[in-house]
Design a protein around this motif. Sequence first.
Motif, short mmCIF file in Angstrom:
data_model
loop_
_atom_site.label_atom_id
_atom_site.label_comp_id
_atom_site.label_asym_id
_atom_site.label_seq_id
_atom_site.Cartn_x
_atom_site.Cartn_y
_atom_site.Cartn_z
N ILE A 233 -18.72 -18.99 -59.65
CA ILE A 233 -18.47 -19.79 -60.85
C ILE A 233 -17.29 -20.73 -60.63
N ARG A 234 -16.24 -20.24 -59.97
CA ARG A 234 -15.07 -21.09 -59.70
C ARG A 234 -15.47 -22.29 -58.84
N SER A 235 -16.28 -22.05 -57.82
CA SER A 235 -16.70 -23.13 -56.94
C SER A 235 -17.56 -24.14 -57.69
N GLU A 236 -18.49 -23.67 -58.49
CA GLU A 236 -19.36 -24.58 -59.25
C GLU A 236 -18.56 -25.34 -60.29
N ALA A 237 -17.54 -24.69 -60.86
CA ALA A 237 -16.70 -25.35 -61.86
C ALA A 237 -15.90 -26.49 -61.21
N CYS A 238 -15.35 -26.24 -60.02
CA CYS A 238 -14.62 -27.30 -59.31
C CYS A 238 -15.54 -28.47 -59.00
N LYS A 239 -16.74 -28.17 -58.55
CA LYS A 239 -17.70 -29.23 -58.24
C LYS A 239 -18.05 -30.03 -59.49
N ALA A 240 -18.28 -29.33 -60.60
CA ALA A 240 -18.65 -30.00 -61.85
C ALA A 240 -17.52 -30.89 -62.35
N VAL A 241 -16.29 -30.37 -62.31
CA VAL A 241 -15.14 -31.15 -62.76
C VAL A 241 -14.99 -32.42 -61.93
N GLY A 242 -15.15 -32.28 -60.61
CA GLY A 242 -15.06 -33.45 -59.74
C GLY A 242 -16.11 -34.49 -60.07
N ASN A 243 -17.35 -34.03 -60.31
CA ASN A 243 -18.44 -34.96 -60.66
C ASN A 243 -18.19 -35.64 -62.00
N ILE A 244 -17.70 -34.87 -62.96
CA ILE A 244 -17.44 -35.43 -64.29
C ILE A 244 -16.36 -36.50 -64.23
N VAL A 287 -14.33 -22.20 -52.76
CA VAL A 287 -13.57 -22.77 -53.88
C VAL A 287 -12.51 -23.73 -53.35
N ARG A 288 -11.81 -23.33 -52.28
CA ARG A 288 -10.80 -24.22 -51.68
C ARG A 288 -11.45 -25.53 -51.23
N SER A 289 -12.60 -25.39 -50.56
CA SER A 289 -13.29 -26.57 -50.05
C SER A 289 -13.74 -27.48 -51.19
N MET A 290 -14.31 -26.91 -52.24
CA MET A 290 -14.83 -27.71 -53.34
C MET A 290 -13.70 -28.36 -54.13
N SER A 291 -12.57 -27.65 -54.29
CA SER A 291 -11.45 -28.23 -55.03
C SER A 291 -10.84 -29.41 -54.26
N LEU A 292 -10.75 -29.28 -52.93
CA LEU A 292 -10.26 -30.39 -52.11
C LEU A 292 -11.21 -31.58 -52.18
N PHE A 293 -12.50 -31.29 -52.14
CA PHE A 293 -13.50 -32.36 -52.22
C PHE A 293 -13.39 -33.09 -53.56
N ALA A 294 -13.24 -32.32 -54.63
CA ALA A 294 -13.10 -32.92 -55.96
C ALA A 294 -11.82 -33.75 -56.05
N MET A 295 -10.73 -33.23 -55.48
CA MET A 295 -9.46 -33.94 -55.49
C MET A 295 -9.57 -35.28 -54.76
N GLY A 296 -10.26 -35.25 -53.62
CA GLY A 296 -10.45 -36.49 -52.86
C GLY A 296 -11.29 -37.50 -53.61
N ASN A 297 -12.34 -37.02 -54.29
CA ASN A 297 -13.19 -37.92 -55.07
C ASN A 297 -12.42 -38.58 -56.21
N ILE A 298 -11.56 -37.79 -56.86
CA ILE A 298 -10.77 -38.34 -57.97
C ILE A 298 -9.83 -39.43 -57.45
N ASN A 331 -11.03 -21.79 -42.40
CA ASN A 331 -12.40 -22.23 -42.62
C ASN A 331 -12.53 -23.70 -42.23
N GLU A 332 -13.49 -24.01 -41.39
CA GLU A 332 -13.62 -25.36 -40.86
C GLU A 332 -13.97 -26.39 -41.94
N LYS A 333 -14.79 -25.98 -42.91
CA LYS A 333 -15.18 -26.91 -43.97
C LYS A 333 -13.97 -27.28 -44.84
N VAL A 334 -13.09 -26.31 -45.05
CA VAL A 334 -11.88 -26.57 -45.82
C VAL A 334 -11.01 -27.58 -45.08
N ILE A 335 -10.88 -27.41 -43.76
CA ILE A 335 -10.08 -28.35 -42.96
C ILE A 335 -10.67 -29.75 -43.05
N ASN A 336 -11.99 -29.84 -42.93
CA ASN A 336 -12.64 -31.16 -43.03
C ASN A 336 -12.30 -31.85 -44.34
#
Length: 458
Positions: A233-244, A287-298, A331-336
């Motif tokens: 749920i935390r991962s999906e929430a981070c993804k949703a927030v970034g998309n919104i 969750v770390r990966s998705m939050s970083l991705f959302a942060m970058g998108n913002i 985690n390699e995806k988090v580093i990316n």
Amino acid sequence: LMGQIGRNYTTFGLHGGLGLENNVKILTLCMGGIETPNGSITPLPIPTREWFKIPASRAFVSHMLSKITEISSHDIIQKGLQTTLQMDLFIRVVQCAAWLLFKDDGDGGCGMKVFVDLTRKLMQSDDESLQLTGTKLVKAMVEGREKASRMRLVKQNNAEGKMKMLLPDALYGHLYKLLGGSNSNSQVQCSALSTYGSLHFVEWKHLLFNEYNPFPQMLPMCLEYSGETDSRIRSEACKAVGNIITTCMQEMQVSNIDVNIREKLAEVVEGAIQVMASAVEDSDSNVRSMSLFAMGNIALEVESTKCYVHLRRLPLVQLCEAAYKRLHDDNEKVINNAIRTSGHLFNLYHNRQENDTEMSTKQSERESWSNFCDKYALELGAKIGQAILDATDVSQNRSWKQRSNAKKHAWGACQALMSVFKCIIIRPAICCDGVRSAITHLVQCLEHMDSVNEKISL
């Protein structure tokens, strides 16, 4: 072929035995909407689209709507194979051919009424599988409207105007309850979050000032220690927030946006970015990966829309420091995503300094920031150096996966360094060892162009 399949479906009826079930399954496949391994959704196939343009397909649409009406007419939806097949077919049609529900062929727009009645009944159900289907239907409608508008398939019978209308508030209310209801299971909550993440600005312009505004409820769902215990749920929430935020930010520079909406969006973005900075420390790598991705998108959207004035309180230094910590994640995806996000954040910092005079910092602060940038350059340069070693020194005996990840990190580091270099001031008091090291690795890339991956050397 499509005509024959459609005739079989309308002729057999619900109790046509195995033949009907196979026909429904074939029809469902012919609608597209299938998720591919890379996460994309297959479009409506051309033969099906052409079939929908001729009068012969109307019998299929009418029959499908009558079956869905029959299913939703009961006080309690009867579960079973036939019900499941019919609803799966309906979801695909809504997702890939939503304009069929809005066409005004003298039925008074019954297609949309059928959709609303069924979706409301599903989300009000106590059955979790039916609730899940209800959330999927709402998301299918949102995606279907966008596809139909993009394909310009609704320029007839006033269907286009109807498709731009908001969904009834009641559906948002039911979705809101499923998001945080005590009886909601994690799969239903994740689906509700994904549905919110797919909504367009026209919905958010309404929801942000509505009693069913989910955003205050979604932000704690991103956090581990003060919010949600389920990492999915935390991962999906981070993804949703970034998309919104991405969806809303793309509208920030539209001239006719009301000042109240601008202020509300700025408030939402600032709240979201603070939560993402905290979610970067999550114990779960997804969750770390998705939050970083959302942060970058913002950061990317703030930069592309030049909304510095509306978002002056964004803590860019804090965000860069949060991303820096993740450059050595396990985690390699988090580093990316940390490397990618770093580039967007540094680029935003530099351009905000250049374009917003009220945000210009003192010389001493800029020198301190430059020292931090130098440290960042050192780490990014090291990522490039590892890829060079993998390409030139086979004695390291590193696995294919390790070398593949190193290439991705190095490519991202080259892109991020362009932004980091913009932020550095060359002064005697400022350490530039990191910059020298990074430049050395960049030169080595050119020296070993024949061995190093082409993306990196370019």
